[in-house]
Design a protein around this motif. Structure first.
Motif, short mmCIF file in Angstrom:
data_model
loop_
_atom_site.label_atom_id
_atom_site.label_comp_id
_atom_site.label_asym_id
_atom_site.label_seq_id
_atom_site.Cartn_x
_atom_site.Cartn_y
_atom_site.Cartn_z
N GLY A 239 -12.20 76.30 -65.06
CA GLY A 239 -11.61 77.64 -65.07
C GLY A 239 -11.33 78.14 -63.66
N ALA A 240 -12.29 77.90 -62.76
CA ALA A 240 -12.09 78.29 -61.36
C ALA A 240 -10.96 77.48 -60.73
CB ALA A 240 -13.38 78.07 -60.57
N LEU A 241 -10.85 76.22 -61.15
CA LEU A 241 -9.82 75.35 -60.59
C LEU A 241 -8.42 75.79 -61.01
CD1 LEU A 241 -9.27 72.70 -58.97
CD2 LEU A 241 -9.42 71.49 -61.15
N PHE A 242 -8.30 76.20 -62.29
CA PHE A 242 -6.98 76.55 -62.82
C PHE A 242 -6.70 78.05 -62.78
CE2 PHE A 242 -7.67 72.44 -64.96
CZ PHE A 242 -6.49 71.80 -64.62
N SER A 243 -7.66 78.86 -62.37
CA SER A 243 -7.43 80.31 -62.36
C SER A 243 -6.34 80.69 -61.35
CB SER A 243 -8.73 81.06 -62.04
OG SER A 243 -9.23 80.68 -60.78
N LYS A 244 -6.26 79.99 -60.23
CA LYS A 244 -5.21 80.29 -59.26
C LYS A 244 -3.83 80.04 -59.86
CE LYS A 244 -3.27 81.29 -55.35
NZ LYS A 244 -3.18 82.71 -54.92
N LEU A 245 -3.70 78.92 -60.58
CA LEU A 245 -2.44 78.63 -61.25
C LEU A 245 -2.14 79.69 -62.31
CD1 LEU A 245 -0.12 76.57 -61.63
CD2 LEU A 245 -1.55 75.40 -63.31
N PHE A 246 -3.17 80.14 -63.00
CA PHE A 246 -3.01 81.19 -64.00
C PHE A 246 -2.54 82.48 -63.35
CE2 PHE A 246 -4.85 84.68 -66.50
CZ PHE A 246 -4.36 84.39 -67.76
#
Length: 641
Positions: A125-132
């Motif tokens: 979640g932390a890894l993809f939150s920026k993309l989100f």
């Protein structure tokens, strides 16, 4: 060896059973954390992100939905795992382990899986939150990207919420462990299965329920959908349940009597085993079918609304800019020449302009609680001139007749019955016309202050409005631009040039378009993530259902090998059975969704099949990929047994 080491060893030894459940739980945690990270982002809380409040409410609902869905998914998964391990628990009891110790072991195992799922879920979640955040910034049209920030509240809420969820469900399911005797546990896997039976009446009930539900969905309209919704859901869900628990067995038993098919190739073994598998897996297939229908219907609705944004807005706002003037030759709002000059100065090309003059006449809308309103009386020639320009159907009005036009396509209510007589007056002149029908969808802007139009014969209009002064007539001016989607700044400039008290008479398409597009884009983006979660969970239910029965299948296929059946034939039988288990729910869910798309098309007033087919094909392709992974893992484990 301590309980902790034993729990770790059990998890490693059963990783093929646990992997689908673990990945689904991890994905749930990841989506929940990403949404929570946005909800607790300082820029959202402090109101620094424009339109973030629109997203916040939807994400809060999704968070509740994820928790509720995760509760039932984890409850089902843990219960299935415990049932598949009855023989193991019997052996542990035989070796002297108490029920309390077995419960402690299971608690350690589930806690280990929960901690790993939460840790990995938050990590991804932390890894993809920026993309989100980048995707949201693009959809919200934020000038600067939403900065990366991991809110501590989001982390603690995710950890605390899901850990409590896992532990609560573990304690609830542990009641199953202490209720069985050792002998029952040891014999659980060896109990002979009786030949599956079915009820003819319940099979007929399944057909009746599904037919009734489909019929109501097919006939549903905008003004009846609220009445039909609960009966449709009830009949379709009940019919689907009996379809798998009763009708599937009836169909397979019928196939066994079709000797020409039954004794051909390996069909005898395939169908004979499917009779038992369909009965054993009926509840799982039922749940996956309903989940598939929910996924396809929800995703299809989101996709339809997103793709149809432009058509819907242009249908409701036929011209880019439009305004009404009270009186002919009066320009209290803005002079048309001035508006055209501003359009040219803004670098836009004017495609066409329209002008329509009408007289307000009072009407009563009985279907809207006898609401009193005014309609605009216009000539058929003026209407047809604009309709032809828009590619709409023209109207031929006979003397003494009229067609009522309602400005919105979505409303499927017939306000005036065909053949009825409408009595009104035009500026004091009594008017009585016979209604020839109703047309939905206006040719001018909807916010002109009048509820639709009455389209009449030119001669009738001239006679009825002869005594109406020019000051009491309404004139509409409309202007259509090329590349109107980029005309927001121009629209604001024109609105600023209009006196404050007259701005309510001016309307533009672009602001509504941008708001509608933003809302639909966000809904599609957020909804698709939840739909993917549902898809992963439904596939996982099928996956670990296969692996909970693999010991029985290993014994059966060893017996088939001993009687001379080749590995290729066994792989064919297995592939067919797994394929049916994976794709029958997809087919049933797609059929449910097809009638839901028909109801949606009735509500929107336009066919949506082409959008629905795209969603079903994408879903089927994803399910096929899941099937290939499950089949390969299953075949590998089957050969090892």
């Amino acid at each position: 060896m301590t309980f902790r080491h034993l729990a770790q060893s059990n998890v490693r030894g059963n990783w093929r059973r646990y992997i689908a459940f673990f990945l689904s739980s991890t994905f749930s945690v990841m989506i929940f954390f990403i949404y929570a990270a946005f909800l607790f982002h300082p820029d959202v809380i402090n109101g620094n992100i424009r339109a973030a409040d629109k997203v916040r409410f939807g994400m809060v609902l999704c968070e509740y939905l994820i928790v509720i869905f995760s509760f039932f998914f984890v409850l089902y998964s843990m219960s299935a795992f415990l049932k598949s391990r009855k023989k193991e628990f019997g052996l542990l009891s035989l070796f002297g382990m108490t029920n309390r110790q077995i419960s402690k072991l299971v608690l350690y195992e589930n806690t280990l899986i929960a901690v790993l799922a939460i840790a990995v879920g938050i990590g991804f979640g932390a890894l993809f939150s920026k993309l989100f955040f980048l995707a949201l910034a693009e959809l919200l049209e934020v000038e600067s990207p939403i900065r990366f920030y991991l809110a501590p509240k989001a982390i603690w809420l995710t950890v605390g919420g899901f850990l409590a969820l896992f532990e609560l469900i573990t304690l609830f399911t542990l009641r199953q462990v202490g209720r069985s005797q050792i002998v029952e546990l040891l014999k659980a896997a060896k109990k002979p299965k009786s030949v599956p039976a079915y009820s003819v009446w319940l099979t007929v009930l399944a057909a009746v329920c599904l037919t009734a539900g489909y019929y109501m969905a097919y006939q549903a309209k905008l003004y009846t959908i609220l009445i039909y919704m609960v009966p449709i859901l009830a009949t379709v869900v009940l019919g689907t349940y009996f379809l798998f628990t009763q009708a599937s067995v009836a169909i397979l038993r019928r196939l066994q009597k079709a000797t020409g098919l039954y004794y051909r190739s390996t069909h005898l073994v395939t169908i004979a085993q499917l009779v038992f598998k369909m009965k054993d897996n009926a509840r799982t297939l039922f749940m996956v079918s309903i989940l598939s229908a929910v996924i396809l219907t929800a995703s299809g609705t989101f996709y339809v609304m997103y793709q149809d944004t432009t058509n819907r807005i242009t249908g409701n706002f036929p011209q880019t800019f439009g305004f009404t003037e009270q009186g002919e030759g009066v320009h209290n709002v803005i002079h048309p020449d001035k508006l055209k000059s501003m359009v040219a100065d803004g670098g836009f090309e004017l495609l066409y302009e329209v002008q329509l003059t009408g007289v307000p006449v009072p009407i009563t809308l009985k279907q809207m609680n006898n609401t009193k309103a005014d309609a605009l009386l216009v000539t058929e020639s003026d209407y047809n001139r604009i309709a032809s320009q828009l590619g709409r159907k023209t109207i031929q009005a006979e003397p003494g007749h009229a067609t009522y036009l309602f400005p919105y396509k979505e409303v499927a209510v017939e306000f005036f019955e065909k053949g009825s007589t409408l009595v009104t007056d035009a500026g004091g002149t009594p008017v009585a016309v016979q209604i020839d029908g109703q047309v939905n969808g206006g040719v001018i802007g909807p916010n002109i202050g009048y509820t639709g139009m009455l389209i009449v014969d030119d001669g009738d209009y001239a006679a009825w409005t002869k005594g109406v002064s020019s000051a009491n007539k309404i004139v509409y001016y409309g202007f259509e631009l090329r590349n109107w989607e980029k005309s927001l700044a121009l629209s604001q400039s024109i609105e600023n040039a209009i006196p404050q008290q007259e701005r309510k008479r001016f309307e533009n398409r672009v602001e509504s378009y941008l708001d509608y597009k933003q809302f639909n884009s966000l809904t599609l983006f957020i909804g698709m993530l939840v739909s993917v979660l549902f898809f992963v969970a439904s596939g996982s239910m099928l996956y670990f259902k296969l692996f909970t029965e693999i010991q029985d299948d290993q014994a059966q296929f060893k017996a088939l090998s001993r009687i001379g059946m080749s590995d290729a034939e066994i792989r064919t039988i297995t592939g067919k059975q797994i394929g049916l288990i994976f794709f029958i729910p997809v087919a049933v869910g797609a059929l449910h969704a097809a009638f839901a798309y028909k109801a949606l098309g009735n509500i929107l007033g336009t066919p949506v099949w082409h959008y629905g087919i795209v969603i079903v094909c994408v879903y089927a392709a994803m399910q096929f990929g899941y099937f290939l992974l499950a089949r390969n893992a299953y075949m590998k484990q089957l050969r090892q047994g």
